[in-house]
Scaffold this active site. Structure first.
Site, PDB file in Angstrom:
ATOM      1  N   GLY A  14       0.814  -1.213   0.000  1.00 52.01           N
ATOM      2  CA  GLY A  14       0.000   0.000   0.000  1.00 52.01           C
ATOM      3  C   GLY A  14       0.845   1.261   0.000  1.00 52.01           C
ATOM      4  N   ILE A  43       5.413  -2.327   8.469  1.00 51.24           N
ATOM      5  CA  ILE A  43       6.545  -2.265   7.515  1.00 51.24           C
ATOM      6  C   ILE A  43       6.653  -0.856   6.927  1.00 51.24           C
ATOM      7  CG2 ILE A  43       7.402  -3.127   5.293  1.00 51.24           C
ATOM      8  CD1 ILE A  43       6.208  -5.832   6.019  1.00 51.24           C
ATOM      9  N   LYS A  79       5.147  22.052 -10.910  1.00 44.76           N
ATOM     10  CA  LYS A  79       6.506  21.788 -11.422  1.00 44.76           C
ATOM     11  C   LYS A  79       6.516  22.003 -12.938  1.00 44.76           C
ATOM     12  CE  LYS A  79       9.773  17.983 -12.157  1.00 44.76           C
ATOM     13  NZ  LYS A  79      10.037  16.552 -12.032  1.00 44.76           N
TER      14      LYS A  79
END
Ligand SMILES: Cc1cc2nc3c(=O)[nH]c(=O)nc-3n(C[C@H](O)[C@H](O)[C@H](O)COP(=O)(O)OP(=O)(O)OC[C@H]3O[C@@H](n4cnc5c(N)ncnc54)[C@H](O)[C@@H]3O)c2cc1C
Length: 493
Positions: A14, A43, A79
């Site tokens: 995920g 994790i 950007k």
């Protein structure tokens, strides 16, 4: 290789890859599929990946994402390209913008006209003919309904995954929290049958998407797909990442600043700046890299530097049996041109277009892999170009980059541009002609010859046309608000 019809899709992981895949599949094929995403909060995610390219906007449109809501949620800024500093020589600077440069003709691209003008003593810089480049350099920005500015985003990676998760769970994708302890496979076909969690729960599926990051839990650890190593061309293998407070208005571009054995990124967001240093451990230790980065940042340090390790290359097959790898599990090309999130987006788009409703078969997987490989090789060559076309002689790292034997495909491109000023975008390639031209010229590859179409135009007329074009760009840029002002207004609640 033939499997049963595919209805149950299981996404392992995920991070940005997992939630992008879940968001796109649930929005477009949701009524036809059962989608489950398994992730482990313990994790966590890689936590970097904050600079994008304009294809992100197209993908967001496909997901029906409201731009302002997305920008607020991810503290995003706009950007317009990347400023490269110290790459060909220390003290050099060039801008790789997302914009179109001048007006090309069927006979030849604009830079041939500009090269002729330069020979005749007028024409200024090539960048004068690019609206996005000029706006970027001036720190200005505005969008319009006409969509005539090409841009991407800087975003907070953690907030982005959270934002995508919100969209996706609302659309009905099931999320299972837990650590995957075992990948259960059919003993004969090797197809994955289920992910078995530490809790003992088994999440069964027909198609598995491996978004478990560098570890490649399904595609590599279980299926042993194999890896093609490109680290002899892309020498960097480590990065340090940290965040700092903003000390200036957000610039509408990423900075990529070359150092002795790597390069440093600066990614300005609304609320902070993402900083990092990508380096090669053959030529610089972690301690040296850390010391260097700490001298190069500005503003209060908000997070401790985090070390990330990677190896350039790709999985031999992105699609193997009933498993498709997306994101870091499929391979990695370092972040110099911000291409990884794009590769996730294009990968999941391709999957939607080629979805194996009738069962998984070799022809489909081969085609998928072929398209992925071709795109990845084009990006690989583009990144190598930045390193290889250097005149830097101040370190073993740069000498190694300059002297290395590059892929034949890149050799041919360099020779074509050096001898004829011709650049091209092959089918299935990401980078446009203008990108290749900006980087080749920025890296000081001087063409020996070019197309003489400019000599067909009477010099005064050519000069007037170029002056008008430059003038109209400068006028349009001068009318724009500053990037920071536009951002503040655009993202105000
Ligand atoms: C230094 C660096 C800079 C980068 N900069 C850019 C950039 O500017 N632009 C760009 O486009 N890309 C960039 N990238 C790439 C970008 O970070 C990734 O493409 C993107 O974040 C996707 O990561 P991912 O989702 O594949 O992996 P991850 O974020 O690592 O996610 C892996 C997921 O799998 C889960 N998982 C793993 N093992 C298990 C298990 N056993 N059980 C359950 N769940 C498990 C984790 O919990 C996590 O949710 C950069 C990468 C690096 C290394």
């Amino acid at each position: 290789m033939d499997g049963p019809a595919v209805k149950r899709v299981v996404i392992a992981g995920g991070g940005t890859a997992g939630w992008l895949a879940a968001a796109a599949l649930s929005r477009h094929l949701g009524p036809l599929l059962d989608i489950t995403l398994v992730e482990s909060d313990e994790i966590g995610t890689v936590g970097v990946g904050e600079s994008t390219i304009p294809t992100a906007r197209t993908f967001h449109k496909l997901l029906g994402i409201d731009e302002r809501a997305f920008m607020r949620a991810t503290q995003a800024s706009f950007k317009l390209g990347i400023a490269f500093e110290n790459w060909a020589r220390e003290g050099d600077r060039y801008f790789h913008s997302f914009g179109q440069i001048g007006n090309s003709t069927w006979m030849g691209d604009f830079h041939h006209l500009w090269l002729e003008a330069k020979r005749q003593g007028f024409g200024g810089d090539l960048g004068d003919y690019c609206f996005e480049l000029q706006a970027g350099e001036a720190g200005r920005f505005a969008t319009s309904d006409k969509g005539d500015i090409n841009y991407a985003y800087h975003l907070d990676a953690t907030a982005y995954a959270r934002f995508l998760r919100g969209l996706t769970e609302a659309a009905g994708t099931k999320r299972v929290e837990g650590k995957i302890a075992e990948v259960r496979q059919d003993p004969e076909s090797g197809f994955i049958q289920a992910l078995v969690l530490e809790s003992g729960e088994a999440v069964e599926g027909d198609l598995f998407i491996d978004c478990t990051g560098f570890r490649g839990l399904l595609i590599e650890q279980a299926l042993k797909t194999g890896f093609e190593d490109w680290s002899h061309w892309l020498l960097t293998d480590s990065a340090l990442a940290l965040q700092t407070a903003s000390v200036e208005p957000a610039r509408p571009y990423t900075r990529a600043i070359a150092h002795k054995a790597g390069w440093q990124w600066r990614i300005p967001l609304q609320h902070r700046v993402g900083n990092g240093f990508v380096y090669c451990r053959d030529h610089m230790s972690d301690d040296e890299a850390r010391a260097l980065l700490m001298t190069q940042i500005e503003g209060e340090v908000l997070t401790e530097p985090r070390v990330l390790r990677f190896r350039a290359g790709r999985r031999l097959k992105s699609w193997n049996r009933n498993c498709i790898s997306l994101g870091l599990s499929s391979g990695f090309i370092e972040p110099l041109e911000s291409t990884s999130i794009h590769l996730i987006m294009i990968g999941v788009t391709r999957l939607i277009q080629m979805f194996p409703f009738g069962g998984i078969n070799d022809a489909l997987a081969d085609r998928f892999n072929d398209l992925s490989n071709r795109e990845l090789e084009g990006i690989r060559d583009f990144i190598i170009l930045h390193y290889h076309l250097t005149e830097r002689d101040d370190s073993d790292f740069w000498r190694r980059c300059r002297d290395m034997d590059v892929p034949d495909s890149l050799k041919q491109r360099i020779a074509l541009f050096r001898d004829n000023a011709i650049a091209y975008q092959a089918p299935d390639e990401l980078f446009r002609i203008d990108s290749w031209v900006q980087v080749m010229l920025g890296q000081r590859l001087e063409p020996k010859a070019y197309h003489h179409l400019g000599q067909l135009i009477e010099p005064d007329r050519a000069r007037r046309a170029l002056d008008n074009l430059r003038g109209s760009i400068a006028t349009a840029v001068a009318k724009m608000p500053s990037h920071q002002d536009f951002l503040d207004r655009y993202c105000a609640v």
